[in-house]
Design a protein around this motif. Structure first.
Motif, PDB file in Angstrom:
ATOM      1  N   GLU A   1       0.712  -1.115   0.068  1.00  0.00           N
ATOM      2  CA  GLU A   1      -0.062   0.085   0.086  1.00  0.00           C
ATOM      3  C   GLU A   1       0.842   1.281  -0.009  1.00  0.00           C
ATOM      4  O   GLU A   1       0.614   2.258  -0.705  1.00  0.00           O
ATOM      5  N   ASP A   2       2.058   1.266   0.954  1.00  0.00           N
ATOM      6  CA  ASP A   2       2.736   2.336   0.892  1.00  0.00           C
ATOM      7  C   ASP A   2       3.310   2.584  -0.429  1.00  0.00           C
ATOM      8  O   ASP A   2       3.581   3.664  -0.725  1.00  0.00           O
ATOM      9  N   TYR A   3       3.720   1.620  -0.879  1.00  0.00           N
ATOM     10  CA  TYR A   3       4.486   1.566  -2.420  1.00  0.00           C
ATOM     11  C   TYR A   3       3.531   2.182  -3.278  1.00  0.00           C
ATOM     12  O   TYR A   3       3.962   3.298  -4.030  1.00  0.00           O
ATOM     13  N   ARG A   4       2.406   1.614  -3.250  1.00  0.00           N
ATOM     14  CA  ARG A   4       1.335   2.285  -4.218  1.00  0.00           C
ATOM     15  C   ARG A   4       1.128   3.550  -3.904  1.00  0.00           C
ATOM     16  O   ARG A   4       1.066   4.586  -5.098  1.00  0.00           O
ATOM     17  N   GLN A   5       0.785   4.060  -2.665  1.00  0.00           N
ATOM     18  CA  GLN A   5       0.556   5.515  -2.177  1.00  0.00           C
ATOM     19  C   GLN A   5       1.650   6.604  -2.875  1.00  0.00           C
ATOM     20  O   GLN A   5       1.383   7.629  -3.391  1.00  0.00           O
ATOM     21  N   ASP A   6       2.886   5.915  -2.765  1.00  0.00           N
ATOM     22  CA  ASP A   6       4.062   6.658  -3.106  1.00  0.00           C
ATOM     23  C   ASP A   6       4.090   6.633  -4.796  1.00  0.00           C
ATOM     24  O   ASP A   6       4.258   7.994  -5.315  1.00  0.00           O
ATOM     25  N   ARG A   7       3.987   5.778  -5.218  1.00  0.00           N
ATOM     26  CA  ARG A   7       4.256   5.685  -6.896  1.00  0.00           C
ATOM     27  C   ARG A   7       3.121   6.234  -7.409  1.00  0.00           C
ATOM     28  O   ARG A   7       3.227   6.894  -8.446  1.00  0.00           O
ATOM     29  N   PHE A   8       1.793   6.235  -6.909  1.00  0.00           N
ATOM     30  CA  PHE A   8       0.500   6.749  -7.543  1.00  0.00           C
ATOM     31  C   PHE A   8      -0.026   8.015  -6.930  1.00  0.00           C
ATOM     32  O   PHE A   8      -1.271   8.145  -7.192  1.00  0.00           O
TER      33      PHE A   8
ATOM     34  N   ASP B   1       0.230  11.051  -7.033  1.00  0.00           N
ATOM     35  CA  ASP B   1      -0.249  11.964  -7.955  1.00  0.00           C
ATOM     36  C   ASP B   1      -1.603  11.674  -8.634  1.00  0.00           C
ATOM     37  O   ASP B   1      -2.386  12.571  -8.734  1.00  0.00           O
ATOM     38  N   THR B   2      -1.499  10.374  -9.124  1.00  0.00           N
ATOM     39  CA  THR B   2      -2.844  10.048  -9.725  1.00  0.00           C
ATOM     40  C   THR B   2      -3.934   9.799  -8.862  1.00  0.00           C
ATOM     41  O   THR B   2      -5.118  10.449  -8.953  1.00  0.00           O
ATOM     42  N   GLU B   3      -3.700   9.392  -7.661  1.00  0.00           N
ATOM     43  CA  GLU B   3      -4.762   9.534  -6.346  1.00  0.00           C
ATOM     44  C   GLU B   3      -5.152  10.800  -6.172  1.00  0.00           C
ATOM     45  O   GLU B   3      -6.454  11.037  -5.997  1.00  0.00           O
ATOM     46  N   LYS B   4      -4.400  11.777  -6.175  1.00  0.00           N
ATOM     47  CA  LYS B   4      -4.839  13.123  -5.723  1.00  0.00           C
ATOM     48  C   LYS B   4      -5.661  13.562  -6.725  1.00  0.00           C
ATOM     49  O   LYS B   4      -6.618  14.362  -6.524  1.00  0.00           O
ATOM     50  N   ALA B   5      -5.230  13.737  -8.052  1.00  0.00           N
ATOM     51  CA  ALA B   5      -5.910  13.934  -9.247  1.00  0.00           C
ATOM     52  C   ALA B   5      -7.460  13.417  -9.258  1.00  0.00           C
ATOM     53  O   ALA B   5      -8.212  14.008  -9.480  1.00  0.00           O
ATOM     54  N   ILE B   6      -7.545  11.936  -8.978  1.00  0.00           N
ATOM     55  CA  ILE B   6      -8.758  11.303  -8.963  1.00  0.00           C
ATOM     56  C   ILE B   6      -9.649  12.262  -7.698  1.00  0.00           C
ATOM     57  O   ILE B   6     -10.715  12.444  -7.845  1.00  0.00           O
ATOM     58  N   ALA B   7      -9.252  12.303  -6.460  1.00  0.00           N
ATOM     59  CA  ALA B   7      -9.670  13.138  -5.322  1.00  0.00           C
ATOM     60  C   ALA B   7     -10.232  14.420  -5.908  1.00  0.00           C
ATOM     61  O   ALA B   7     -11.308  14.843  -5.566  1.00  0.00           O
ATOM     62  N   GLU B   8      -9.577  15.120  -6.945  1.00  0.00           N
ATOM     63  CA  GLU B   8      -9.873  16.471  -6.782  1.00  0.00           C
ATOM     64  C   GLU B   8     -10.590  16.744  -8.200  1.00  0.00           C
ATOM     65  O   GLU B   8     -11.258  17.667  -8.247  1.00  0.00           O
ATOM     66  N   LYS B   9     -10.583  16.018  -9.185  1.00  0.00           N
ATOM     67  CA  LYS B   9     -11.455  15.971 -10.285  1.00  0.00           C
ATOM     68  C   LYS B   9     -12.689  15.691 -10.199  1.00  0.00           C
ATOM     69  O   LYS B   9     -13.016  14.871  -9.430  1.00  0.00           O
ATOM     70  N   SER B  10     -13.354  16.079 -11.150  1.00  0.00           N
ATOM     71  CA  SER B  10     -14.918  15.739 -11.454  1.00  0.00           C
ATOM     72  C   SER B  10     -14.940  14.465 -12.080  1.00  0.00           C
ATOM     73  O   SER B  10     -13.982  13.955 -12.775  1.00  0.00           O
ATOM     74  N   LEU B  11     -15.994  13.774 -11.807  1.00  0.00           N
ATOM     75  CA  LEU B  11     -16.286  12.191 -12.531  1.00  0.00           C
ATOM     76  C   LEU B  11     -15.851  12.316 -14.227  1.00  0.00           C
ATOM     77  O   LEU B  11     -15.378  11.626 -14.781  1.00  0.00           O
ATOM     78  N   GLU B  12     -16.581  13.559 -14.570  1.00  0.00           N
ATOM     79  CA  GLU B  12     -16.391  13.655 -16.345  1.00  0.00           C
ATOM     80  C   GLU B  12     -14.854  13.598 -16.513  1.00  0.00           C
ATOM     81  O   GLU B  12     -14.520  13.229 -17.490  1.00  0.00           O
ATOM     82  N   GLU B  13     -14.469  14.863 -15.837  1.00  0.00           N
ATOM     83  CA  GLU B  13     -12.839  14.892 -15.985  1.00  0.00           C
ATOM     84  C   GLU B  13     -12.066  13.503 -16.022  1.00  0.00           C
ATOM     85  O   GLU B  13     -11.228  13.241 -16.945  1.00  0.00           O
ATOM     86  N   ILE B  14     -12.702  13.023 -15.223  1.00  0.00           N
ATOM     87  CA  ILE B  14     -11.763  11.506 -14.863  1.00  0.00           C
ATOM     88  C   ILE B  14     -11.877  10.400 -15.878  1.00  0.00           C
ATOM     89  O   ILE B  14     -11.245  10.016 -16.547  1.00  0.00           O
TER      90      ILE B  14
END
Ligand code: HEC
Ligand code: HEC
Length: 386
Positions: free
Chosen positions: A83-90, A92-105
Motif C-alpha cells: 500500500e505504501d509503495y502504491r501510495q508513493d508511486r501513484f 499524484d494519480t490518486e490526488k488527481a482522482i480526489a480533486e477532479k470531477s467524474l467527467e474529467e476522470i
C-alpha cells in the motif's frame, strides 16, 4: 560384512567391514570439533527460537514468543508495504482522482484506465457478491453490465446510487392497495403484453386503477429513472415463470415491510458506510459506468473555442459577434483568411447604405468563424490556417 576376526583390533573400529578386503571399515572416532560446535549452536538456537517465536502448544493455545510474530502480522505488514509503495508511486494519480470531477476522470485516458484497474478489486470485494464478478447480475440483483438502468446511467446518477443506496419501493396491489386477485391476474397479462409491444386497451383501465403510471409512466416506460421499465423485456425480477413473478410483484410489492413474499430490492448505501472512501467510490462509479451502458460523456468545449452568440439580428449585433468570433479564431490560430475579407466587405456595404446585403454578409462571416472554432474544438488542434 566380514565374518573374520577383527584384523585391526587396536584401531577403535566398530567391527563393521563393508568389503572383502576390509578396506572400508566403520570407525568409532569422535566427530570433528567443527561439527560438534555446529551441533551445539543448533541446539542453542532451538532454545532461543522457541522463546522468540510462537512454539510450544499449551492447553489448546501455544506460547506466543517474545517477538510478537505471527503469519497474519507478517502478511499485514507486507500488504502495508505494498500500500505504501502504491501510495508513493501513484500519489499524484490518486490526488488527481480526489480533486477532479467524474467527467474529467472519464475523459482523461490515464485517470480512467487507472480507476478501472484499481476498481476491479474494489468491485470484487464490495459488489460482486450481489452483482456478479463482472457486473453480470445474479438472481434478484440487477445487471450492471448493460444499458438498462433502473436509476440512470449518467455518472452523477450512478454516483448517487452507490453513495446513498436505493430501496425500490412499490406498493402492493396498486397505489391504493385496492386491486383484487382476479384484477391482478389480468394486470399481469397486461404487463406481460407490454414487454411484447402489445397494449390491451381493455385492461389499461386496471393499470389506471392501480395508478401504476405514477411510477411506471402512462405506457409502462418510466419518464424518469425511478422504476423498472415494463416495456423492454428486461426483467428486474427475472424468474423461470416470469408471469408468476409479475403477479407476485404486483400482489406483494417491492420491499413491503412485514410481507415475506414481497420482492427484496435493497442496494446498500456505500457513501457513509466507511467501507470505501471517497476516492474509491469515484473509481467504482467510473468502473460501473464503463461496464456496459454508461451514458456517453461529452467533452466540454474549452472556453477559447466557445463562440460568442449574437445578441440580436441587427447588423451591429451580428457584426460584433462575427468580429469577436474571428478574433477568437485568430487567437486559437484557426481563423480562415476569407472571414476577415468578408467582415471588411460587410462594413463597406453597411457604410454604402446597403443594409440587408451587409447584414447577410456579416452573418456569413460569423457562421464561418463559428465553424472554424467548432472544428478547432473537435480536433483540439490549433495549427495555423493563414
Ligand atoms: C410508487 C411507485 C410504483 C408504483 C405505484 C408501481 N410500481 Fe411497479 N415498480 C416500482 C419500482 C421502483 C419497481 C422496481 C423495483 C426495483 O427494482 O427496485 C417496480 C417493479 C415492477 C415490476 C417488476 C418488473 C420487472 O422487471 O421485474 C412490475 C411487474 C411492476 N412494477 C408492475 C406494477 C404495476 C402493474 C403497478 C400498478 C398496479 C405498479 N407496478 C405500481 C415502483 C412502482
Ligand atoms: C447486498 C447486495 C448488494 C451489494 C453488496 C451491492 N449492491 Fe448494488 N444493488 C443491489 C440491489 C438489490 C439493487 C437494485 C435496487 C432496486 O432494485 O431498487 C442494486 C442497484 C445498483 C445500481 C443501480 C442499477 C440500475 O439499474 O440503476 C448500481 C449502479 C449498483 N447497484 C452498484 C453497486 C456497486 C458499485 C456496489 C459495490 C460498491 C454494489 N452495487 C453493491 C444490491 C447490492
Amino acid at each position: 560384512m566380514s565374518k573374520h576376526k577383527n584384523p585391526y583390533p587396536g584401531e577403535n573400529n566398530t567391527g563393521h567391514f563393508w568389503d572383502d578386503d576390509n578396506d572400508v571399515r566403520e570407525l568409532n572416532n569422535r566427530p570433528p570439533r567443527w561439527y560438534m560446535w555446529a551441533l551445539y549452536m543448533g541446539a542453542i538456537s532451538v532454545v532461543i527460537y522457541s522463546f522468540y517465536y510462537p512454539t510450544i502448544p499449551w492447553f489448546g493455545e501455544h506460547s506466543k514468543g517474545s517477538a510478537g510474530w505471527t503469519q497474519i502480522v507478517e502478511m499485514k505488514e507486507s500488504v502495508q508495504q505494498l500500500e505504501d509503495y502504491r501510495q508513493d508511486r501513484f500519489a499524484d494519480t490518486e490526488k488527481a482522482i480526489a480533486e477532479k470531477s467524474l467527467e474529467e476522470i472519464v475523459l482523461d485516458d490515464e485517470l480512467r484506465n487507472y480507476s478501472i484497474k484499481t476498481a476491479k478489486v474494489l468491485f470484487g470485494d464490495n459488489c460482486a457478491a450481489c452483482h456478479g464478478a463482472g457486473g453480470q447480475g445474479n438472481d434478484g440483483f440487477p445487471v450492471l453490465a448493460d444499458d438498462d438502468w433502473l436509476y440512470g446511467g449518467t455518472l452523477s446518477q450512478i454516483s448517487a446510487t452507490i453513495t446513498h443506496g436505493k430501496r425500490g419501493n412499490m406498493p402492493a396491489k396498486g397505489m391504493l392497495g385496492n386491486l383484487s386477485d382476479p384484477e391482478i391476474e389480468k394486470l399481469a397479462d397486461f404487463v406481460m403484453g407490454l414487454s411484447q409491444g402489445k397494449s390491451d386497451p381493455a385492461t389499461k383501465a386496471l393499470y389506471m386503477k392501480g395508478m401504476c403510471m405514477a411510477c411506471h409512466g402512462p405506457n409502462g416506460k418510466p419518464p424518469a429513472p425511478t422504476a423498472a421499465n415494463l416495456t423492454d423485456g428486461i426483467w428486474r425480477f427475472k424468474a423461470d415463470d416470469q408471469r408468476a413473478s409479475v403477479v407476485r410483484t404486483i400482489k406483494h410489492g417491492v420491499n413491503k415491510p412485514g410481507d415475506p413474499l414481497t420482492q427484496d430490492a435493497v442496494m446498500p448505501a456505500f457513501g457513509k458506510s466507511g467501507v470505501i472512501n471517497a476516492v474509491q467510490l469515484k473509481k467504482l462509479v467510473v468502473y460501473v459506468h464503463q461496464l456496459g451502458g454508461g451514458a456517453k460523456v461529452i467533452p466540454p468545449t474549452p472556453a477559447k473555442f466557445k463562440p460568442v452568440v449574437a445578441s440580436g439580428s441587427s447588423f451591429d449585433a451580428v457584426m460584433s459577434a462575427a468580429e469577436a468570433n474571428y478574433k477568437k479564431a485568430i487567437d486559437a490560430k484557426i481563423a480562415w483568411r476569407d472571414t476577415g475579407a468578408m467582415i471588411k466587405e460587410a462594413k463597406k456595404l453597411h457604410k454604402a447604405g446597403k443594409g440587408d446585403a451587409a447584414t447577410a454578409l456579416a452573418k456569413k462571416a460569423n457562421t464561418q468563424a463559428v465553424n472554424s472554432l467548432a472544428q478547432a474544438a473537435v480536433a483540439d488542434f490549433a495549427g495555423p490556417r493563414f
